[in-house]
Motif scaffolding. Structure first.
Motif, PDB file in Angstrom:
ATOM      1  N   GLU A  24     -95.263 -19.889  43.912  1.00 54.82           N
ATOM      2  CA  GLU A  24     -95.605 -19.125  42.709  1.00 54.82           C
ATOM      3  C   GLU A  24     -94.565 -18.064  42.399  1.00 54.82           C
ATOM      4  OE1 GLU A  24     -99.815 -18.018  40.990  1.00 54.82           O
ATOM      5  OE2 GLU A  24     -99.300 -16.663  42.652  1.00 54.82           O
ATOM      6  N   ARG A  25     -93.912 -17.556  43.445  1.00 50.51           N
ATOM      7  CA  ARG A  25     -92.878 -16.536  43.238  1.00 50.51           C
ATOM      8  C   ARG A  25     -91.541 -17.151  42.848  1.00 50.51           C
ATOM      9  NH1 ARG A  25     -95.648 -11.889  42.407  1.00 50.51           N
ATOM     10  NH2 ARG A  25     -97.347 -11.766  43.931  1.00 50.51           N
ATOM     11  N   GLY A  26     -91.516 -18.458  42.653  1.00 46.43           N
ATOM     12  CA  GLY A  26     -90.320 -19.107  42.135  1.00 46.43           C
ATOM     13  C   GLY A  26     -89.407 -19.718  43.168  1.00 46.43           C
ATOM     14  N   PHE A  27     -89.846 -19.800  44.414  1.00 42.40           N
ATOM     15  CA  PHE A  27     -89.012 -20.361  45.477  1.00 42.40           C
ATOM     16  C   PHE A  27     -89.465 -21.784  45.799  1.00 42.40           C
ATOM     17  CE2 PHE A  27     -89.171 -15.765  46.174  1.00 42.40           C
ATOM     18  CZ  PHE A  27     -87.826 -15.449  46.218  1.00 42.40           C
ATOM     19  N   PRO A  28     -88.602 -22.776  45.628  1.00 38.00           N
ATOM     20  CA  PRO A  28     -88.961 -24.131  46.061  1.00 38.00           C
ATOM     21  C   PRO A  28     -89.215 -24.139  47.566  1.00 38.00           C
ATOM     22  CG  PRO A  28     -86.991 -24.153  44.694  1.00 38.00           C
ATOM     23  CD  PRO A  28     -87.255 -22.724  45.025  1.00 38.00           C
ATOM     24  N   ILE A  29     -90.197 -24.922  47.988  1.00 32.20           N
ATOM     25  CA  ILE A  29     -90.551 -24.940  49.406  1.00 32.20           C
ATOM     26  C   ILE A  29     -90.908 -26.360  49.837  1.00 32.20           C
ATOM     27  CG2 ILE A  29     -92.956 -24.292  48.857  1.00 32.20           C
ATOM     28  CD1 ILE A  29     -93.020 -22.843  51.609  1.00 32.20           C
ATOM     29  N   ALA A  30     -90.443 -26.739  51.009  1.00 35.03           N
ATOM     30  CA  ALA A  30     -90.817 -28.017  51.617  1.00 35.03           C
ATOM     31  C   ALA A  30     -91.948 -27.767  52.601  1.00 35.03           C
ATOM     32  CB  ALA A  30     -89.619 -28.640  52.328  1.00 35.03           C
ATOM     33  N   ILE A  31     -92.913 -28.661  52.645  1.00 30.46           N
ATOM     34  CA  ILE A  31     -94.077 -28.458  53.509  1.00 30.46           C
ATOM     35  C   ILE A  31     -94.338 -29.703  54.348  1.00 30.46           C
ATOM     36  CG2 ILE A  31     -95.158 -26.793  51.949  1.00 30.46           C
ATOM     37  CD1 ILE A  31     -97.031 -29.066  51.013  1.00 30.46           C
ATOM     38  N   TRP A  32     -94.889 -29.473  55.543  1.00 28.80           N
ATOM     39  CA  TRP A  32     -95.255 -30.580  56.423  1.00 28.80           C
ATOM     40  C   TRP A  32     -96.447 -30.187  57.267  1.00 28.80           C
ATOM     41  CZ3 TRP A  32     -95.157 -31.126  61.897  1.00 28.80           C
ATOM     42  CH2 TRP A  32     -95.408 -32.440  62.349  1.00 28.80           C
ATOM     43  N   ASN A  33     -97.345 -31.119  57.436  1.00 22.33           N
ATOM     44  CA  ASN A  33     -98.485 -30.970  58.325  1.00 22.33           C
ATOM     45  C   ASN A  33     -98.570 -32.226  59.167  1.00 22.33           C
ATOM     46  OD1 ASN A  33    -100.995 -29.086  58.693  1.00 22.33           O
ATOM     47  ND2 ASN A  33    -101.830 -31.163  58.758  1.00 22.33           N
ATOM     48  N   ARG A  34     -99.009 -32.106  60.390  1.00 23.68           N
ATOM     49  CA  ARG A  34     -99.036 -33.286  61.260  1.00 23.68           C
ATOM     50  C   ARG A  34    -100.006 -34.347  60.743  1.00 23.68           C
ATOM     51  NH1 ARG A  34    -102.068 -31.246  66.806  1.00 23.68           N
ATOM     52  NH2 ARG A  34    -104.028 -30.562  65.833  1.00 23.68           N
ATOM     53  N   THR A  35    -100.968 -33.924  59.930  1.00 16.81           N
ATOM     54  CA  THR A  35    -101.855 -34.880  59.257  1.00 16.81           C
ATOM     55  C   THR A  35    -101.354 -35.051  57.827  1.00 16.81           C
ATOM     56  OG1 THR A  35    -103.716 -34.091  60.590  1.00 16.81           O
ATOM     57  CG2 THR A  35    -104.242 -35.407  58.647  1.00 16.81           C
ATOM     58  N   ALA A  36    -100.824 -36.211  57.509  1.00 16.08           N
ATOM     59  CA  ALA A  36    -100.176 -36.442  56.212  1.00 16.08           C
ATOM     60  C   ALA A  36    -101.147 -36.261  55.049  1.00 16.08           C
ATOM     61  CB  ALA A  36     -99.568 -37.836  56.185  1.00 16.08           C
ATOM     62  N   GLN A  37    -102.429 -36.591  55.257  1.00 12.90           N
ATOM     63  CA  GLN A  37    -103.401 -36.460  54.175  1.00 12.90           C
ATOM     64  C   GLN A  37    -103.547 -35.004  53.730  1.00 12.90           C
ATOM     65  OE1 GLN A  37    -103.732 -38.119  57.006  1.00 12.90           O
ATOM     66  NE2 GLN A  37    -105.187 -39.826  56.860  1.00 12.90           N
ATOM     67  N   VAL A  38    -103.402 -34.081  54.686  1.00 17.18           N
ATOM     68  CA  VAL A  38    -103.499 -32.665  54.348  1.00 17.18           C
ATOM     69  C   VAL A  38    -102.340 -32.254  53.448  1.00 17.18           C
ATOM     70  CG1 VAL A  38    -103.463 -30.312  55.288  1.00 17.18           C
ATOM     71  CG2 VAL A  38    -104.788 -32.111  56.437  1.00 17.18           C
ATOM     72  N   THR A  39    -101.138 -32.716  53.780  1.00 10.14           N
ATOM     73  CA  THR A  39     -99.970 -32.410  52.960  1.00 10.14           C
ATOM     74  C   THR A  39    -100.171 -32.920  51.540  1.00 10.14           C
ATOM     75  OG1 THR A  39     -98.589 -32.645  54.933  1.00 10.14           O
ATOM     76  CG2 THR A  39     -97.468 -32.630  52.803  1.00 10.14           C
ATOM     77  N   ALA A  40    -100.628 -34.157  51.405  1.00 12.26           N
ATOM     78  CA  ALA A  40    -100.845 -34.742  50.084  1.00 12.26           C
ATOM     79  C   ALA A  40    -101.910 -33.975  49.305  1.00 12.26           C
ATOM     80  CB  ALA A  40    -101.258 -36.204  50.230  1.00 12.26           C
ATOM     81  N   LYS A  41    -102.950 -33.526  49.990  1.00 14.83           N
ATOM     82  CA  LYS A  41    -104.018 -32.783  49.333  1.00 14.83           C
ATOM     83  C   LYS A  41    -103.525 -31.451  48.793  1.00 14.83           C
ATOM     84  CE  LYS A  41    -108.660 -30.926  50.177  1.00 14.83           C
ATOM     85  NZ  LYS A  41    -109.738 -30.753  51.199  1.00 14.83           N
ATOM     86  N   VAL A  42    -102.670 -30.769  49.553  1.00 18.68           N
ATOM     87  CA  VAL A  42    -102.129 -29.485  49.099  1.00 18.68           C
ATOM     88  C   VAL A  42    -101.341 -29.674  47.810  1.00 18.68           C
ATOM     89  CG1 VAL A  42    -100.473 -27.652  49.643  1.00 18.68           C
ATOM     90  CG2 VAL A  42    -102.112 -28.415  51.378  1.00 18.68           C
TER      91      VAL A  42
END
Length: 466
Positions: A24-42
């Motif tokens: 939201e503050r304008g910074f692109p960010i890469a994210i990862w969670n060990r459960t892929a479904q959680v990443t997709a949900k976010v």
């Protein structure tokens, strides 16, 4: 989209909120969670912010998505999970990449990790404010090499809470585990502040016969005065809330057994190692431990009868007691931080810490502006001796004495308020009773003592008994 320069691992409640805040503050960010479904949900629930979020399917994908030199924030459970994650990252990261542990880490673990020779840069970073703070502006306390903090400071200060003067509540605290140490003491103060509010609530409920609505009104009024703080504000909201199932006050439907994650206990343990007295925090930890012993408490009530009895206390007296208790608690916390700075050789800046705590964190309070000013004036002086707070204590102390005296006389458990008062009375007594303890130590162990007249006579006339 610009390639992210920062990533985040761990999409629990706090991690998700922090990632969305960064985006939201304008910074692109890469994210990862060990459960892929959680990443997709976010990503699916990120709305317009999804364009700034790069989801990664694997750890290798995460690292590849971030432009070097990379910065990766860990928002995972403290302890072994952090060590495991660092080991998993090691094959993928370069020497100049930076990993920031933003969990509730034990500062000793942070020290150990920094001394272990990791094949990348490492920063300890305490974050306070809960889910709301992580999403909209937390308080951030970093520890490690200053150059590493400077690398991520533009992002961290952008997402941090802002004090009333516009200053971001994010700063470098000092070397090694200093950031996590300061966050630990913050949590200890949080335990104590919550306990003192709970004790005051108990006096209103059980001693003064007030219902939840009346208690809420009192908390609301207090939040317009010296006690203005996040914890008083939410206490007013809690006592005003109704249970949607029964219509009764929600507070009256909650079992009186408090959980804990251990950071308050860490504070109490570390204070003993530092010989830094923090009795209000220790009492709060004890009270949480006792709250968990519900069966024993019920057995105690069955044997000895219900303890709390009506007592005659005015609301203004309760307010003054809480004001005094709060000052004494914070004074102990800052004194503990000063002791740690001396013990560990950290450049901890007490006024800066007070300023970082002014917004975003759980213990944010209107008093912290004046505390920062008092600590800037003389960081080596105990806060109770600063003129502004000494005057406040003098005004509020009779209320604290009356509350502790009447409350305990009528069977109300007030461990935190009473401990604060006892500490204050020790701190204001020039000639105490430790001479008896030192005489006893010399009697049975020949430990010696110092004489008031300065004469060289290190032992008493009692001689050896065995």
């Amino acid at each position: 989209m610009e390639r992210p320069r920062i990533g985040l691992i761990g999409l629990g409640t706090m991690g998700t909120a922090l990632a969305l805040n960064i985006a939201e503050r304008g910074f692109p960010i890469a994210i990862w969670n060990r459960t892929a479904q959680v990443t997709a949900k976010v990503v699916a629930q990120a709305g317009m912010l999804a364009d700034r979020i790069v989801p990664a399917q694997t750890l290798a994908d995460l690292v590849a998505a971030i432009a070097p030199p990379r910065a990766i924030i860990l928002m995972i459970p403290a302890g072994q999970p952090v060590d495991d994650q660092l080991a998993a990252l090691a094959p993928y990261l370069d020497r100049d990449d930076l990993v920031c542990d933003a969990g509730n880490a034990d500062f000793h673990d942070t020290d150990r990790r920094m001394a272990a020779g990791l094949p990348f840069r490492f920063l300890g970073m305490g974050i306070s404010g809960g889910e709301e703070g992580a999403r909209h502006g937390p308080a951030i306390m970093a520890g490690g090499d200053r150059a590493d903090w400077d690398r991520v400071a533009p992002v961290m200060t952008a997402i941090a809470a802002r004090a009333d003067d516009g200053t971001p509540c994010a700063a470098w605290m000092g070397q090694a585990g200093a950031g996590h140490f300061v966050k630990m003491v913050h949590n200890g103060i949080e335990y104590a502040d919550m306990q003192m509010i709970a004790e005051t609530y108990g006096l209103m409920r059980d001693g003064m016969g007030m219902d939840a609505a009346a208690i809420s009104d009192l908390f609301t009024g207090w939040n317009d005065g010296p006690l203005k703080s996040y914890l008083i504000e939410i206490s007013a909201q809690i006592t005003a809330a109704a249970d949607p199932r029964t219509g009764r006050p929600m507070i009256d439907m909650i079992l009186d057994r408090a959980g804990q994650k251990g950071t308050g206990r860490w504070t109490a343990v570390e204070a003993q190692h530092l010989a830094a007295p923090i009795p209000v925090i220790e009492a709060a930890v004890m009270a949480r431990n006792v709250s968990a012993r519900l069966g024993e408490r019920l057995a105690g009530e069955a044997r000895f009868g219900p303890a709390p009895q009506p007592c005659d206390l005015a609301p203004d007296t309760l307010e003054q007691a809480l004001i005094a208790g709060k000052i004494l608690c914070y004074a102990q916390g800052f004194a503990m931080i000063a002791a740690a700075a001396q013990r560990f050789g950290w450049s901890l800046d007490l006024p800066r810490i007070a300023r970082v705590w002014r917004a975003g964190c759980i213990i944010r309070s209107a008093m912290l502006n004046d505390m920062a000013a008092a600590l800037a004036e003389n960081p080596a002086r105990n806060l109770i001796l600063a003129p502004f707070f000494a005057d406040l204590i003098e005004t509020a102390l009779p209320g604290l004495r009356q509350v502790v005296a009447q409350g305990t006389a009528h069977g109300h458990a007030l461990p935190a308020l009473a401990s604060g008062l006892m500490w204050f009375d020790l701190m204001r007594t020039g000639r105490g009773t430790a001479n008896m303890i030192q005489a006893q130590r010399d009697f049975f162990g020949a430990h010696g003592f110092q004489r008031l007249d300065g004469l060289a006579d290190p032992h008493g006339p009692w001689g050896r008994t065995i």
